[in-house]
Design a protein around this motif. Sequence first.
Motif, PDB file in Angstrom:
ATOM      1  N   MET A 169       0.839  -1.174   0.000  1.00 52.43           N
ATOM      2  CA  MET A 169       0.000   0.000   0.000  1.00 52.43           C
ATOM      3  C   MET A 169       0.889   1.244   0.000  1.00 52.43           C
ATOM      4  O   MET A 169       1.911   1.282   0.662  1.00 52.43           O
ATOM      5  N   ILE A 170       0.458   2.253  -0.744  1.00 49.38           N
ATOM      6  CA  ILE A 170       1.178   3.511  -0.827  1.00 49.38           C
ATOM      7  C   ILE A 170       0.416   4.547   0.005  1.00 49.38           C
ATOM      8  O   ILE A 170      -0.765   4.798  -0.236  1.00 49.38           O
ATOM      9  N   GLY A 171       1.093   5.139   0.979  1.00 55.37           N
ATOM     10  CA  GLY A 171       0.518   6.240   1.735  1.00 55.37           C
ATOM     11  C   GLY A 171       0.836   7.544   1.038  1.00 55.37           C
ATOM     12  O   GLY A 171       1.929   7.705   0.490  1.00 55.37           O
ATOM     13  N   ILE A 172      -0.102   8.468   1.050  1.00 58.03           N
ATOM     14  CA  ILE A 172       0.121   9.752   0.388  1.00 58.03           C
ATOM     15  C   ILE A 172      -0.500  10.864   1.213  1.00 58.03           C
ATOM     16  O   ILE A 172      -1.569  10.690   1.804  1.00 58.03           O
ATOM     17  N   GLY A 173       0.210  11.981   1.271  1.00 60.42           N
ATOM     18  CA  GLY A 173      -0.310  13.132   1.994  1.00 60.42           C
ATOM     19  C   GLY A 173       0.295  14.406   1.461  1.00 60.42           C
ATOM     20  O   GLY A 173       1.385  14.402   0.887  1.00 60.42           O
ATOM     21  N   SER A 174      -0.432  15.500   1.666  1.00 59.93           N
ATOM     22  CA  SER A 174       0.051  16.792   1.205  1.00 59.93           C
ATOM     23  C   SER A 174      -0.533  17.899   2.063  1.00 59.93           C
ATOM     24  O   SER A 174      -1.510  17.685   2.780  1.00 59.93           O
ATOM     25  N   ASP A 175       0.076  19.067   1.931  1.00 55.35           N
ATOM     26  CA  ASP A 175      -0.557  20.266   2.469  1.00 55.35           C
ATOM     27  C   ASP A 175      -1.380  20.882   1.342  1.00 55.35           C
ATOM     28  O   ASP A 175      -1.539  20.282   0.269  1.00 55.35           O
ATOM     29  N   HIS A 176      -1.886  22.070   1.571  1.00 57.32           N
ATOM     30  CA  HIS A 176      -2.707  22.754   0.571  1.00 57.32           C
ATOM     31  C   HIS A 176      -1.931  23.033  -0.723  1.00 57.32           C
ATOM     32  O   HIS A 176      -2.502  22.986  -1.807  1.00 57.32           O
ATOM     33  N   GLY A 177      -0.635  23.284  -0.603  1.00 55.01           N
ATOM     34  CA  GLY A 177       0.189  23.579  -1.774  1.00 55.01           C
ATOM     35  C   GLY A 177       0.445  22.376  -2.655  1.00 55.01           C
ATOM     36  O   GLY A 177       0.894  22.516  -3.790  1.00 55.01           O
ATOM     37  N   GLY A 178       0.175  21.185  -2.155  1.00 57.74           N
ATOM     38  CA  GLY A 178       0.365  19.960  -2.921  1.00 57.74           C
ATOM     39  C   GLY A 178      -0.915  19.210  -3.206  1.00 57.74           C
ATOM     40  O   GLY A 178      -0.898  18.137  -3.797  1.00 57.74           O
ATOM     41  N   PHE A 179      -2.042  19.781  -2.788  1.00 50.74           N
ATOM     42  CA  PHE A 179      -3.327  19.080  -2.889  1.00 50.74           C
ATOM     43  C   PHE A 179      -3.685  18.683  -4.321  1.00 50.74           C
ATOM     44  O   PHE A 179      -4.101  17.548  -4.565  1.00 50.74           O
ATOM     45  N   ASN A 180      -3.546  19.597  -5.266  1.00 51.61           N
ATOM     46  CA  ASN A 180      -3.954  19.285  -6.646  1.00 51.61           C
ATOM     47  C   ASN A 180      -3.082  18.189  -7.251  1.00 51.61           C
ATOM     48  O   ASN A 180      -3.592  17.285  -7.922  1.00 51.61           O
ATOM     49  N   LEU A 181      -1.782  18.239  -6.999  1.00 54.89           N
ATOM     50  CA  LEU A 181      -0.897  17.193  -7.506  1.00 54.89           C
ATOM     51  C   LEU A 181      -1.194  15.865  -6.817  1.00 54.89           C
ATOM     52  O   LEU A 181      -1.201  14.820  -7.464  1.00 54.89           O
ATOM     53  N   LYS A 182      -1.459  15.901  -5.529  1.00 57.87           N
ATOM     54  CA  LYS A 182      -1.799  14.669  -4.803  1.00 57.87           C
ATOM     55  C   LYS A 182      -3.019  14.002  -5.431  1.00 57.87           C
ATOM     56  O   LYS A 182      -3.030  12.779  -5.636  1.00 57.87           O
TER      57      LYS A 182
END
Length: 149
Positions: free
Chosen positions: A1-14
């Motif tokens: 499983m791949i975990g993924i997270g971002s802040d607001h500045g990375g949300f669209n790319l996430k």
Amino acid sequence: MIGIGSDHGGFNLKTEIIKFLKEKGYEVKDFGTYSTESVDYPDFGQAVTEAVSEGECDKGIVICGTGIGISIAANKVKGIRAALCTDTYMARMSREHNNANILALGERVVGIGAALDIVETWLDTEFAGGRHQLRLDKIAQIEEKYRNK
């Protein structure tokens, strides 16, 4: 499983990376954030890296505007080797030589097409071991030395 997270500045790319990973057949766990509302990147970097460190996820991807802050935060968790990559060569070397278990990206630094190529390269590359393992062992010794200081 791949975990993924971002802040607001990375949300669209996430969001784009999650779609890409699911299309490739990966199981993905999204640790947030879930909008472009301003949040603090260390919270999301920590959530992903703890899941990788504790074995809940095999690998993780963390994203902020530049990838710098969230990669620094990610590398504070014991056993994490987060690599900020801006091209496929860095992605390949981070896995082959450094056995990076977290990929860090910057949404404002790389475009979606390049980011997806980076993710694919990073996931498809295996650790070479050998002399590279000796170096990782030295990194682990440094980590242990400063663990409680």
